[in-house]
Design an enzyme around this catalytic site. Structure first.
Site, PDB file in Angstrom:
ATOM      1  CD  GLU A  10      -2.454  -1.343   2.405  1.00 57.52           C
ATOM      2  OE1 GLU A  10      -2.246  -0.263   3.587  1.00 57.52           O
ATOM      3  OE2 GLU A  10      -3.692  -1.937   2.775  1.00 57.52           O
ATOM      4  CG  ASP A  37      -4.495   1.992   0.650  1.00 55.56           C
ATOM      5  OD1 ASP A  37      -4.997   2.605   1.387  1.00 55.56           O
ATOM      6  OD2 ASP A  37      -5.187   1.011   0.174  1.00 55.56           O
ATOM      7  CB  ILE A 103     -15.020  -2.292  -4.899  1.00 55.25           C
ATOM      8  CG1 ILE A 103     -15.068  -1.454  -6.125  1.00 55.25           C
ATOM      9  CG2 ILE A 103     -13.564  -2.104  -4.085  1.00 55.25           C
ATOM     10  CD1 ILE A 103     -14.803   0.103  -6.050  1.00 55.25           C
ATOM     11  CG  HIS A 104     -20.783  -2.817  -7.781  1.00 54.69           C
ATOM     12  ND1 HIS A 104     -21.534  -3.488  -8.666  1.00 54.69           N
ATOM     13  CD2 HIS A 104     -21.777  -2.278  -6.904  1.00 54.69           C
ATOM     14  CE1 HIS A 104     -22.624  -3.286  -8.748  1.00 54.69           C
ATOM     15  NE2 HIS A 104     -22.806  -2.552  -7.525  1.00 54.69           N
ATOM     16  CG  ASP A 151      13.160 -22.621 -26.220  1.00 54.81           C
ATOM     17  OD1 ASP A 151      11.971 -22.256 -25.804  1.00 54.81           O
ATOM     18  OD2 ASP A 151      14.115 -22.156 -26.229  1.00 54.81           O
TER      19      ASP A 151
END
Length: 175
Positions: A10, A37, A103-104, A151
């Site tokens: 943060e 943050d 957040i939703h 590879d």
């Protein structure tokens, strides 16, 4: 019962010390980048391009992979704009994040879709793994697929794509 820890990165100090945070305890399971943050701590102003967050996001995602942890990308604060969410989720997946904060509830399906490997990547991974098995059984190493050298690092990438696809509920039975 074992507790799993999602360590939030943060602050600028968190970004600088992310390696120590990843190593802090065996219960650490994920590193999460908290953009709002971080911006509050550093005084950075968020822009639509998100370029001001590129370094910090890259450090978090790369460190998470180095320590075999999940890498969880930032929240899309403009939660009513699915286009921005799609852009941020696509960008986060391309940067190596394995998931994204939401957040939703309306964000969940878009995020799950964007963090699942695209069909083209799954199809290519199936072909790479199949080609690898064929060439390995013939005693050969690297091989050509559609004009590109394949590879072991590419084979490892293909197996990771297929594992992510399985976790996303995508059928990969052709391998």
């Amino acid at each position: 019962k074992e507790v799993r820890v999602i360590a939030g990165i943060e602050t600028a100090k968190g970004v600088v010390n992310v390696r120590e945070i990843a190593e802090a305890h065996p219960f650490v399971d994920a590193l999460l980048f908290a953009a709002e943050d971080y911006c509050a701590d550093t005084g950075i102003t968020r822009t639509p391009s998100r370029q001001e967050l590129y370094y910090a996001r890259s450090v978090v995602a790369t460190t998470a992979h180095a320590y075999k942890l999940q890498a969880i990308d930032m929240v899309t604060m403009d939660f009513r704009n699915p286009q921005i969410l799609e852009e941020e989720a696509k960008e986060g997946a391309e940067m190596g994040f394995t998931g994204k904060q939401v957040i939703h509830p309306s964000q969940v399906d878009i995020v799950q879709e964007r963090f699942a490997p695209p069909k083209e990547a799954v199809d290519r991974a199936i072909r790479i793994v199949s080609g690898y098995h064929t060439h390995y059984e013939a005693g050969k190493g690297a091989f050509d697929l559609d004009g590109k050298a394949i590879d072991m690092p590419v084979v490892k990438w293909a197996y990771r794509v297929l594992r992510r696809a399985e976790l996303a509920g995508i059928n990969v039975d052709n391998t």
